[in-house]
Design a protein around this motif. Structure first.
Motif, PDB file in Angstrom:
ATOM      1  N   ALA A   8     -12.512 -34.619  75.536  1.00  0.00           N
ATOM      2  CA  ALA A   8     -12.822 -35.994  75.138  1.00  0.00           C
ATOM      3  C   ALA A   8     -13.342 -36.121  73.707  1.00  0.00           C
ATOM      4  CB  ALA A   8     -13.852 -36.579  76.107  1.00  0.00           C
ATOM      5  N   LEU A   9     -13.652 -35.017  73.054  1.00  0.00           N
ATOM      6  CA  LEU A   9     -14.194 -35.095  71.692  1.00  0.00           C
ATOM      7  C   LEU A   9     -13.200 -35.755  70.742  1.00  0.00           C
ATOM      8  CD1 LEU A   9     -15.784 -31.559  71.113  1.00  0.00           C
ATOM      9  CD2 LEU A   9     -16.997 -33.734  71.351  1.00  0.00           C
ATOM     10  N   PRO A  10     -13.701 -36.527  69.785  1.00  0.00           N
ATOM     11  CA  PRO A  10     -12.800 -36.995  68.728  1.00  0.00           C
ATOM     12  C   PRO A  10     -12.178 -35.784  68.024  1.00  0.00           C
ATOM     13  CG  PRO A  10     -14.911 -38.156  68.644  1.00  0.00           C
ATOM     14  CD  PRO A  10     -15.058 -37.041  69.635  1.00  0.00           C
ATOM     15  N   THR A  11     -11.014 -35.963  67.475  1.00  0.00           N
ATOM     16  CA  THR A  11     -10.256 -34.857  66.885  1.00  0.00           C
ATOM     17  C   THR A  11     -11.079 -34.060  65.873  1.00  0.00           C
ATOM     18  OG1 THR A  11      -8.183 -36.028  67.245  1.00  0.00           O
ATOM     19  CG2 THR A  11      -8.154 -34.263  65.603  1.00  0.00           C
ATOM     20  N   ALA A  12     -11.760 -34.737  64.964  1.00  0.00           N
ATOM     21  CA  ALA A  12     -12.525 -34.027  63.932  1.00  0.00           C
ATOM     22  C   ALA A  12     -13.660 -33.214  64.545  1.00  0.00           C
ATOM     23  CB  ALA A  12     -13.074 -35.012  62.904  1.00  0.00           C
ATOM     24  N   GLU A  13     -14.321 -33.741  65.568  1.00  0.00           N
ATOM     25  CA  GLU A  13     -15.410 -33.009  66.220  1.00  0.00           C
ATOM     26  C   GLU A  13     -14.876 -31.808  67.002  1.00  0.00           C
ATOM     27  OE1 GLU A  13     -18.361 -35.295  68.370  1.00  0.00           O
ATOM     28  OE2 GLU A  13     -17.958 -37.008  67.049  1.00  0.00           O
ATOM     29  N   ALA A  14     -13.728 -31.977  67.653  1.00  0.00           N
ATOM     30  CA  ALA A  14     -13.125 -30.855  68.378  1.00  0.00           C
ATOM     31  C   ALA A  14     -12.725 -29.756  67.401  1.00  0.00           C
ATOM     32  CB  ALA A  14     -11.921 -31.329  69.177  1.00  0.00           C
ATOM     33  N   ALA A  15     -12.175 -30.142  66.255  1.00  0.00           N
ATOM     34  CA  ALA A  15     -11.795 -29.151  65.239  1.00  0.00           C
ATOM     35  C   ALA A  15     -13.032 -28.429  64.716  1.00  0.00           C
ATOM     36  CB  ALA A  15     -11.036 -29.835  64.102  1.00  0.00           C
ATOM     37  N   SER A  16     -14.116 -29.160  64.504  1.00  0.00           N
ATOM     38  CA  SER A  16     -15.356 -28.530  64.041  1.00  0.00           C
ATOM     39  C   SER A  16     -15.907 -27.556  65.076  1.00  0.00           C
ATOM     40  CB  SER A  16     -16.414 -29.595  63.737  1.00  0.00           C
ATOM     41  OG  SER A  16     -16.032 -30.339  62.607  1.00  0.00           O
ATOM     42  N   ALA A  17     -15.704 -27.858  66.339  1.00  0.00           N
ATOM     43  CA  ALA A  17     -16.171 -26.961  67.401  1.00  0.00           C
ATOM     44  C   ALA A  17     -15.338 -25.688  67.458  1.00  0.00           C
ATOM     45  CB  ALA A  17     -16.137 -27.682  68.748  1.00  0.00           C
ATOM     46  N   VAL A  18     -14.034 -25.790  67.222  1.00  0.00           N
ATOM     47  CA  VAL A  18     -13.115 -24.651  67.338  1.00  0.00           C
ATOM     48  C   VAL A  18     -13.102 -23.787  66.079  1.00  0.00           C
ATOM     49  CG1 VAL A  18     -10.661 -24.039  67.580  1.00  0.00           C
ATOM     50  CG2 VAL A  18     -11.653 -25.809  69.042  1.00  0.00           C
ATOM     51  N   ARG A  19     -13.292 -24.391  64.918  1.00  0.00           N
ATOM     52  CA  ARG A  19     -13.153 -23.677  63.638  1.00  0.00           C
ATOM     53  C   ARG A  19     -13.984 -22.396  63.537  1.00  0.00           C
ATOM     54  NH1 ARG A  19     -12.344 -27.580  60.877  1.00  0.00           N
ATOM     55  NH2 ARG A  19     -10.180 -27.175  60.408  1.00  0.00           N
ATOM     56  N   PRO A  20     -15.218 -22.328  64.050  1.00  0.00           N
ATOM     57  CA  PRO A  20     -15.962 -21.064  63.955  1.00  0.00           C
ATOM     58  C   PRO A  20     -15.324 -19.913  64.747  1.00  0.00           C
ATOM     59  CG  PRO A  20     -17.464 -22.885  64.373  1.00  0.00           C
ATOM     60  CD  PRO A  20     -16.076 -23.409  64.536  1.00  0.00           C
ATOM     61  N   CYS A  21     -14.428 -20.226  65.650  1.00  0.00           N
ATOM     62  CA  CYS A  21     -13.743 -19.167  66.402  1.00  0.00           C
ATOM     63  C   CYS A  21     -12.790 -18.399  65.493  1.00  0.00           C
ATOM     64  CB  CYS A  21     -12.989 -19.761  67.587  1.00  0.00           C
ATOM     65  SG  CYS A  21     -14.053 -20.609  68.776  1.00  0.00           S
ATOM     66  N   ALA A  22     -12.073 -19.123  64.651  1.00  0.00           N
ATOM     67  CA  ALA A  22     -11.184 -18.544  63.629  1.00  0.00           C
ATOM     68  C   ALA A  22     -10.829 -19.670  62.680  1.00  0.00           C
ATOM     69  CB  ALA A  22      -9.925 -17.946  64.238  1.00  0.00           C
ATOM     70  N   ASP A  23     -11.253 -19.568  61.454  1.00  0.00           N
ATOM     71  CA  ASP A  23     -11.039 -20.641  60.484  1.00  0.00           C
ATOM     72  C   ASP A  23      -9.630 -20.545  59.907  1.00  0.00           C
ATOM     73  OD1 ASP A  23     -11.333 -22.768  58.826  1.00  0.00           O
ATOM     74  OD2 ASP A  23     -12.994 -21.938  57.661  1.00  0.00           O
ATOM     75  N   ILE A  24      -8.674 -20.860  60.765  1.00  0.00           N
ATOM     76  CA  ILE A  24      -7.262 -20.902  60.383  1.00  0.00           C
ATOM     77  C   ILE A  24      -6.787 -22.305  60.735  1.00  0.00           C
ATOM     78  CG2 ILE A  24      -4.951 -19.971  60.819  1.00  0.00           C
ATOM     79  CD1 ILE A  24      -6.335 -17.278  61.443  1.00  0.00           C
ATOM     80  N   GLY A  25      -6.603 -23.123  59.707  1.00  0.00           N
ATOM     81  CA  GLY A  25      -6.345 -24.545  59.900  1.00  0.00           C
ATOM     82  C   GLY A  25      -5.247 -24.874  60.891  1.00  0.00           C
ATOM     83  N   ALA A  26      -4.099 -24.228  60.763  1.00  0.00           N
ATOM     84  CA  ALA A  26      -2.982 -24.530  61.663  1.00  0.00           C
ATOM     85  C   ALA A  26      -3.333 -24.186  63.110  1.00  0.00           C
ATOM     86  CB  ALA A  26      -1.731 -23.776  61.224  1.00  0.00           C
ATOM     87  N   TRP A  27      -4.065 -23.098  63.304  1.00  0.00           N
ATOM     88  CA  TRP A  27      -4.470 -22.704  64.656  1.00  0.00           C
ATOM     89  C   TRP A  27      -5.463 -23.707  65.230  1.00  0.00           C
ATOM     90  CZ3 TRP A  27      -9.222 -20.859  66.700  1.00  0.00           C
ATOM     91  CH2 TRP A  27      -9.140 -20.330  67.994  1.00  0.00           C
ATOM     92  N   VAL A  28      -6.459 -24.074  64.447  1.00  0.00           N
ATOM     93  CA  VAL A  28      -7.440 -25.061  64.896  1.00  0.00           C
ATOM     94  C   VAL A  28      -6.722 -26.350  65.281  1.00  0.00           C
ATOM     95  CG1 VAL A  28      -9.397 -26.505  64.168  1.00  0.00           C
ATOM     96  CG2 VAL A  28      -9.357 -24.065  63.583  1.00  0.00           C
ATOM     97  N   ASP A  29      -5.823 -26.809  64.410  1.00  0.00           N
ATOM     98  CA  ASP A  29      -5.084 -28.048  64.673  1.00  0.00           C
ATOM     99  C   ASP A  29      -4.253 -27.941  65.951  1.00  0.00           C
ATOM    100  OD1 ASP A  29      -6.163 -29.047  62.327  1.00  0.00           O
ATOM    101  OD2 ASP A  29      -4.308 -28.803  61.155  1.00  0.00           O
ATOM    102  N   ASP A  30      -3.616 -26.800  66.153  1.00  0.00           N
ATOM    103  CA  ASP A  30      -2.780 -26.582  67.339  1.00  0.00           C
ATOM    104  C   ASP A  30      -3.626 -26.595  68.612  1.00  0.00           C
ATOM    105  OD1 ASP A  30      -0.849 -25.810  69.212  1.00  0.00           O
ATOM    106  OD2 ASP A  30      -0.035 -24.219  67.956  1.00  0.00           O
ATOM    107  N   VAL A  31      -4.761 -25.901  68.583  1.00  0.00           N
ATOM    108  CA  VAL A  31      -5.637 -25.856  69.764  1.00  0.00           C
ATOM    109  C   VAL A  31      -6.157 -27.250  70.084  1.00  0.00           C
ATOM    110  CG1 VAL A  31      -7.845 -24.980  70.647  1.00  0.00           C
ATOM    111  CG2 VAL A  31      -6.256 -23.429  69.485  1.00  0.00           C
ATOM    112  N   VAL A  32      -6.567 -27.986  69.073  1.00  0.00           N
ATOM    113  CA  VAL A  32      -7.097 -29.337  69.291  1.00  0.00           C
ATOM    114  C   VAL A  32      -5.987 -30.271  69.768  1.00  0.00           C
ATOM    115  CG1 VAL A  32      -8.132 -31.330  68.111  1.00  0.00           C
ATOM    116  CG2 VAL A  32      -9.034 -29.029  67.713  1.00  0.00           C
ATOM    117  N   ALA A  33      -4.803 -30.174  69.183  1.00  0.00           N
ATOM    118  CA  ALA A  33      -3.692 -31.050  69.558  1.00  0.00           C
ATOM    119  C   ALA A  33      -3.200 -30.787  70.974  1.00  0.00           C
ATOM    120  CB  ALA A  33      -2.537 -30.880  68.564  1.00  0.00           C
ATOM    121  N   GLY A  34      -3.479 -29.613  71.518  1.00  0.00           N
ATOM    122  CA  GLY A  34      -3.039 -29.275  72.874  1.00  0.00           C
ATOM    123  C   GLY A  34      -3.833 -29.962  73.969  1.00  0.00           C
TER     124      GLY A  34
END
Length: 176
Positions: A8-34
């Motif tokens: 339910a997180l807004p996209t930017a907040e979900a990306a901020s949550a995932v980014r510390p796992c691996a700061d690879i933009g395309a991967w973060v975007d893919d995980v959030v978009a899924g």
């Protein structure tokens, strides 16, 4: 956080949550978009598949945020806190050998040595470092990418709480 919150997180907040796992933009975007994910395992499977095609440039960009093995990450960022929790303490002699190995590794491969430290002792990390110094650059690039994938997935797994069991589901082997 639980999966429903992550979904339910807004996209930017979900990306901020995932980014510390691996700061690879395309991967973060893919995980959030899924999102939405039906369970944590589907999130982890999606993340693993999205990480399968990381390029050398992706890995190098992500490594810019990783401290050297044996060095304590500084700062209050989520990534720094995760890193501090992953690296084991080392005896002084082992720490010195890891430091020397880091220097040799950086001279040989031109980047910091990366290993999934979680669940490994300092001695196991030193052995891995010593072994990997014998790799050719192409092999080492593949090994490094795999280590980064393992770190990213472990961090993502820690980010999202396990699914609650369905109280309506029958326990395995239950007779009705």
């Amino acid at each position: 956080m639980d999966l429903a919150t992550f979904n339910a997180l807004p996209t930017a907040e979900a990306a901020s949550a995932v980014r510390p796992c691996a700061d690879i933009g395309a991967w973060v975007d893919d995980v959030v978009a899924g999102r939405p994910y039906r369970c944590r395992d589907s999130l982890l499977l999606h993340a693993m598949r999205a990480a399968a095609d990381w390029t050398g440039d992706d890995v190098d960009a992500a490594l810019a945020h990783h401290p050297r093995i044996g060095e304590r990450a500084t700062g209050d960022s989520v990534e720094a806190r995760l890193s501090r929790g992953e690296q084991p303490a080392a005896a002084e002699a082992t720490a010195a050998r890891i430091t020397a190995g880091n220097v040799a590794y950086e001279e040989r491969f031109g980047r910091v040595f990366l290993v999934r430290a979680a669940g490994r002792t300092a001695e196991e990390i030193l052995a891995n470092l010593t072994e990997r110094l014998a790799n050719d650059p192409a092999t080492e690039a593949l090994v490094t990418a795999e280590q980064l994938r393992q770190i990213a997935l472990l961090r993502l797994e820690a980010l999202v709480e396990p699914d609650e069991p369905d109280p309506a589901a029958e326990p395995d082997g239950a007779d009705r």
